[in-house]
Design a protein around this motif. Structure first.
Motif, PDB file in Angstrom:
ATOM      1  N   ILE A  57       0.841  -1.199   0.000  1.00 51.93           N
ATOM      2  CA  ILE A  57       0.000   0.000   0.000  1.00 51.93           C
ATOM      3  C   ILE A  57       0.870   1.241   0.000  1.00 51.93           C
ATOM      4  O   ILE A  57       0.593   2.227  -0.707  1.00 51.93           O
ATOM      5  N   ASN A  58       1.958   1.211   0.760  1.00 53.41           N
ATOM      6  CA  ASN A  58       2.859   2.351   0.829  1.00 53.41           C
ATOM      7  C   ASN A  58       3.369   2.672  -0.574  1.00 53.41           C
ATOM      8  O   ASN A  58       3.395   3.829  -0.993  1.00 53.41           O
ATOM      9  N   GLN A  59       3.764   1.633  -1.296  1.00 51.14           N
ATOM     10  CA  GLN A  59       4.291   1.793  -2.647  1.00 51.14           C
ATOM     11  C   GLN A  59       3.238   2.433  -3.558  1.00 51.14           C
ATOM     12  O   GLN A  59       3.519   3.374  -4.280  1.00 51.14           O
ATOM     13  N   ARG A  60       2.009   1.899  -3.465  1.00 52.10           N
ATOM     14  CA  ARG A  60       0.948   2.428  -4.334  1.00 52.10           C
ATOM     15  C   ARG A  60       0.639   3.884  -3.995  1.00 52.10           C
ATOM     16  O   ARG A  60       0.380   4.692  -4.887  1.00 52.10           O
ATOM     17  N   LEU A  61       0.710   4.180  -2.707  1.00 49.38           N
ATOM     18  CA  LEU A  61       0.433   5.541  -2.256  1.00 49.38           C
ATOM     19  C   LEU A  61       1.483   6.499  -2.841  1.00 49.38           C
ATOM     20  O   LEU A  61       1.144   7.552  -3.384  1.00 49.38           O
ATOM     21  N   ILE A  62       2.736   6.077  -2.776  1.00 52.81           N
ATOM     22  CA  ILE A  62       3.811   6.919  -3.321  1.00 52.81           C
ATOM     23  C   ILE A  62       3.577   7.151  -4.817  1.00 52.81           C
ATOM     24  O   ILE A  62       3.592   8.294  -5.294  1.00 52.81           O
ATOM     25  N   GLU A  63       3.304   6.059  -5.545  1.00 49.25           N
ATOM     26  CA  GLU A  63       3.104   6.166  -6.994  1.00 49.25           C
ATOM     27  C   GLU A  63       1.970   7.120  -7.318  1.00 49.25           C
ATOM     28  O   GLU A  63       2.091   7.999  -8.174  1.00 49.25           O
ATOM     29  N   ASN A  64       0.842   6.956  -6.617  1.00 56.33           N
ATOM     30  CA  ASN A  64      -0.322   7.793  -6.890  1.00 56.33           C
ATOM     31  C   ASN A  64      -0.057   9.257  -6.582  1.00 56.33           C
ATOM     32  O   ASN A  64      -0.488  10.136  -7.303  1.00 56.33           O
ATOM     33  N   MET A  65       0.663   9.483  -5.488  1.00 57.75           N
ATOM     34  CA  MET A  65       0.944  10.865  -5.122  1.00 57.75           C
ATOM     35  C   MET A  65       1.862  11.502  -6.151  1.00 57.75           C
ATOM     36  O   MET A  65       1.665  12.653  -6.551  1.00 57.75           O
TER      37      MET A  65
END
Ligand SMILES: [Mg+2]
Ligand SMILES: [Zn+2]
Ligand SMILES: [Zn+2]
Ligand SMILES: [Zn+2]
Lengths: 866, 77
Positions: free
Chosen positions: A241-249
């Motif tokens: 989730i952390n990874q996806r959050l970074i990508e989306n941001m």
């Protein structure tokens, strides 16, 4: 490994700052994958080799030690957005509620803040607890307008466990963190956060520590498949989730999507810490099983504290159901062969026992006196198998250690929980027996408080000669016949052992010489010369007694005659033993019962434990023979009395009930006079209780007058074997008044106990008097009152055990490290003097005569006889 | 009215030990005097008999087990 001892001077608790976590971290974890296709751990993954190694053949990349020596190293995850720590939701809420929404100062004026700071400092200097003061500060700092910046305050609420709501708006973790950052160090101190070790904003996580692999080892299943620890699974979720959050941001995704992912990250971090937090659905394994995360490892009965740190488990122990065996000595314990083959005793091989040891090894692990392991001179442990037997036997030489099966005569520790006094753990000699239960002699039931309705007990096998020797001299059963609680016997006869002795030794009990010799033989006593005439039971019993033994006492069966006729007592209740011959009186509980046995007590004090053990063992045998002469059996026939007696009892009870009615009338008409210091109502209650009590006693007396010693129930009750005369008369004559809270029963409906009675009725029946007998049967109303009284009894015992258990725990904690020196000095483990003389008189109560160093009257009596 | 607490029947006899008495009583003791139980200088009894810090009080009291029993306390601040 370093083997020096460090002393912990103090432990400081604080929060870890993001910098602390980064400093501690040896590697940044970024990829959610653990192993590559070849099975090697991925760099910057959750199994990164910098985090430490488990396999002893590998070297740690961080510290260079091998697996087993490297204790592991933490890594860290940089969270894309801050996240609230579940454990601190409450604290965050309390801090925000007590500080200004705008400027972050405490909602108290400066004078009050200073005042509280001084108070906290005072308490700290005195080393006292701050909790109450801090609580008070939180309670008092609530204002509608900030005293510092005059900003209006909005309500701050918490939606457990971690949502902080200001007014109607749910604060994001970033906003919460910003608010906490505003609090000054000085204000934080007054709010109970010591700025030296913690800052309020550290309650919000921006960096997450990743525990070393040693904390969450992966298991390789039999199929070769790898299975990861629950914590690793959870960390994978967080990383994803952390990874996806970074990508989306980074991609500039819409706010809504970012917030959703943020929420999800918060959920995963929350369940990583505590998967049982209320209001949060537990994270589950693919199989549907909830994951065991950090809090679950520590919490509760199966947690690290109660199960692993306080609850230590041991090897060489066994547990099974217990059952009685009157044929083994009180010093012995029957051990099932199955257990004897499992728990072992390490025996050094010497020139003198080598042949014996060889036989054990030959027998191997499956045939009873065998052996399971052999420890060679170099310390290597080898299991004894059929295949390895030959090789071991060839090499066996003095100095080897053979872990042989438990065998007859070995010393073991035997224990029954709750271990409330020292007699709860005693050393017994093993006797290997068939079947699957531990067997114990009935005389040791009282110290263990054991019965055979499914009780289980534990056995521990000593592993060193020192422990065996110490246990044999200090903990052996025979050394504990006298209790340190009251200086009298606690190990002694119970139940049939007592009634058996009575049946054997009562006046009319005689045996032909053949019968007598058979009994003597069965009791393992030395066979005496024939005397060509009948034997009395008393003569048989005398064989147990030491030749120079003298004692006189009133037996349990004594009916407390007004003038004691002593030797001529018609109940045979005056015991005279002269020069080891039982001349008058029958044996009963007072003779050798546990807690009250006079003969037992005297033999113990005059002839010592070994002689007493012998006396108890042989008397058990003899009592069995005594009870087999007539047999003992009981049924409700024992409680049968003639109709004429039943009528007398009934008439008596009716009379008492009328008397109660008269008392009630006198009370209602104001003719009753109050006793001094009592109200009229109390006086009435007391008088009624007295009348009804007397009525039951009298009815009991009538019933008793029809009971004789040919009645086995009566024999058991009067000799003290089991039950009491009260039990018997309640069965035959009248159960009597039921009580709740020490008085007659008043509770139930308004002004009455049951709707079957008029309001404020005060008669016997309306307040719980049971006229019927158990045998005759109770009517429904009586039955109900009886259940009320019975219920109170059960509740009382439940509460009493809980209360006394806690009291005992506190007492033991206070006394556990005290030691008594040879001089009688009692000190604690710091050398502080508790008493200059143990118990002030220096007497060991277990070696005393009912608490006194010596019974002077008895000694003078003895001197007079000589 | 001033009450003499030393005369109260629940207060056992307290005496300040002289140096010679101390030497005699603790001649062959197997503990250090500083490890004896303490009594506060501010304790009503110590105040009443004018004990100084470091004094040793000899306390003679009734005992359930031994009849009378003698124990000692060091006066501390
Ligand atoms: Mg039981
Ligand atoms: Zn390492
Ligand atoms: Zn403000
Ligand atoms: Zn009598």
């Amino acid at each position: 490994m370093n083997k020096f001892i460090k002393k912990i001077a103090q432990i400081n608790f604080g929060l870890m700052s993001p910098e602390d976590i980064r400093k501690m971290s040896v590697v940044k974890i970024e990829t959610p994958d653990t192993y590559d296709e070849d099975g090697y751990p991925i760099e910057n993954g959750l199994m990164d080799p910098h985090l430490g190694v488990i396999d002893p053949s590998l070297k740690c990349r961080s510290c260079g030690f091998r697996g087993g020596e490297c204790q592991g190293h933490f890594g860290s995850i940089n969270l894309a957005r801050p996240v609230i720590h579940v454990g601190f939701g409450d604290v965050i809420h309390k801090i925000l509620r007590s500080t200004c929404n705008e400027c972050g100062r405490i909602l108290l004026d400066d004078v009050a803040i200073e005042e509280y700071r001084d108070k906290i400092n005072d308490l700290l200097n005195q080393g006292e607890n701050l909790n109450d003061l801090i609580k008070e500060i939180y309670n008092i700092s609530k204002k509608d307008v900030c005293p510092h910046c005059e900003a209006e305050q909005e309500d701050i609420k918490i939606d457990k466990p971690i949502s902080i709501i200001q007014g109607d708006y749910k604060l994001t973790s970033s906003e919460v963190r910003e608010k906490l950052e505003k609090i000054t160090d000085d204000d934080a101190f007054v709010l109970g956060v010591n700025p030296e070790v913690a800052r309020p904003e550290w309650l919000i996580l921006t960096v997450l520590p990743v525990p070393p692999v040693t904390v969450r080892p992966s298991i390789t299943l039999d199929t070769g498949e790898r299975s990861e620890d629950d914590l690793t699974h959870k960390l994978v979720d967080i990383l994803r989730i952390n990874q996806r959050l970074i990508e989306n941001m980074e991609a500039g995704a819409p706010q809504l999507i970012v917030e959703d992912l943020w929420e999800l990250l918060q959920y995963h971090v929350t369940t990583y810490f505590d998967n049982e937090a209320s209001g949060v659905p537990p994270a589950r394994h693919r199989s549907g099983r909830p994951l065991k995360t950090l809090a679950q490892r520590l919490k509760g009965k199966e947690g690290r504290f109660r199960s692993n740190l306080s609850g230590k488990r041991v090897n060489f122990s066994a547990r099974t159901v217990i059952s009685p065996d009157p044929n083994i000595s009180i010093n012995e314990v029957g051990v099932p062969e199955m257990i004897a083959k499992e728990v072992t005793v390490p025996s050094y091989v010497t020139d003198w026992n080598i042949d014996e040891m060889k036989k054990y090894i030959e027998n191997g692990p499956d045939i009873h006196p065998g052996a399971n392991y052999v420890i060679r001179l170099d310390g290597r442990k080898i299991r004894v198998y059929d295949e390895t037997k030959e090789a071991i036997l060839e090499k066996l030489e003095p100095g080897y250690i053979v872990e042989r099966h438990l065998n007859n005569g070995d010393m073991v520790l035997f224990n029954r929980q709750p271990s409330l006094h020292r007699m709860s753990m005693m050393a017994h000699e093993v006797k290997v027996l068939p079947y699957k239960t531990f067997r114990l002699n009935l005389c040791v039931c009282p110290p263990y408080n054991a019965d055979f309705d499914g009780d289980e007990m534990n056995m521990h096998v000593f592993q060193t000669d020192e422990s065996r020797a110490e246990a044999k001299s200090l903990m052996r059963v025979q050394e504990h016949i006298l209790s340190p609680r009251f200086g009298g016997p606690i190990i002694g006869a119970i139940h049939d052992h007592i009634s058996g002795a009575y049946l054997l030794t009562r006046e009319e009990s005689t045996f032909t010489e053949e019968q007598a010799l058979q009994i003597i033989r069965k009791s393992h006593l030395p066979i005496p010369k024939r005397k060509n005439e009948d034997w009395t039971g008393k003569e048989l019993f005398s064989l147990l007694l030491p030749d120079d033994f003298n004692i006189n006492y009133k037996a349990e069966i004594c009916r407390k005659c007004d003038v004691c006729l002593k030797e001529d007592c018609e109940n045979d209740a005056y015991v005279v033993i002269k020069d080891g011959q039982l001349l008058y009186g029958a044996m009963d509980e007072k003779a050798y019962g546990s807690f009250s046995g006079k003969i037992l007590d005297a033999i113990m004090k005059e002839y010592g434990p070994t002689r007493t053990k012998e006396f108890l063992d042989r008397s058990t045998d003899l009592a069995i023979c005594g009870i087999m002469k007539t047999g003992i059996t009981t049924s409700t026939n024992d409680e049968e009395i003639p109709d004429e007696a039943q009528e007398r009892i009934n008439a008596h009870l009716v009379m008492a009930e009328e008397k109660v009615d008269k008392l009630v009338v006198a009370y209602e008409e104001g003719e009753l006079e109050a006793l001094p210091g009592r109200s009229l109502e109390e006086t009435l209650e007391m008088k009624i209780m007295q009348v009804l009590g007397e009525a039951r006693d009298k009815s009991g007396e009538i019933a008793e007058s029809y009971f004789g010693m040919d009645n086995h129930s009566v024999v058991m009750a009067l000799t003290g074997a089991r039950a009491s005369m009260l039990n018997l008369t309640q069965i035959t004559a009248c159960v009597g008044q039921q009580s709740v809270r020490g008085g007659r029963i008043h509770r139930g409906y308004i002004d009455r106990t049951l709707p079957h009675f008029r309001k404020s009725e005060l008669g016997a029946k309306a307040k719980g008097f049971v006229h019927s007998s158990y045998k005759g049967g109770l009517d429904p109303i009586e039955f109900f009152f009886h259940a009320m009284g019975g219920r109170e009894g059960l509740v009382d015992t439940a509460i009493r055990t809980a209360q006394s258990g806690y009291m005992q725990r506190r007492l033991v904690n206070a006394l556990q490290d005290l030691q008594v020196k040879e001089s009688g000095l009692v000190t604690d483990n710091n050398g502080l003097v508790i008493q200059t003389m143990f118990g002030e008189d220096g007497v060991d109560p277990a070696k005393s005569d009912y608490g006194k160093a010596a019974d002077l009257d008895k000694i003078i009596d003895e001197m007079r006889i000589k | 009215m001033k009450i003499d607490i030393l005369k109260h029947n629940l207060v056992p006899k307290h005496e300040i030990m002289s140096n010679s008495e101390i030497k005699k009583s603790f001649k062959d003791l197997d503990y250090e005097i500083k490890n004896l139980p303490k009594i506060k200088l501010s304790d009503p009894v110590s105040k009443n008999i004018d004990a100084k810090e470091g004094d040793i009080l000899k306390i003679t009291r009734d005992s359930q087990t031994a009849g009378t029993f003698v124990t000692y306390r060091v006066v501390e601040k």
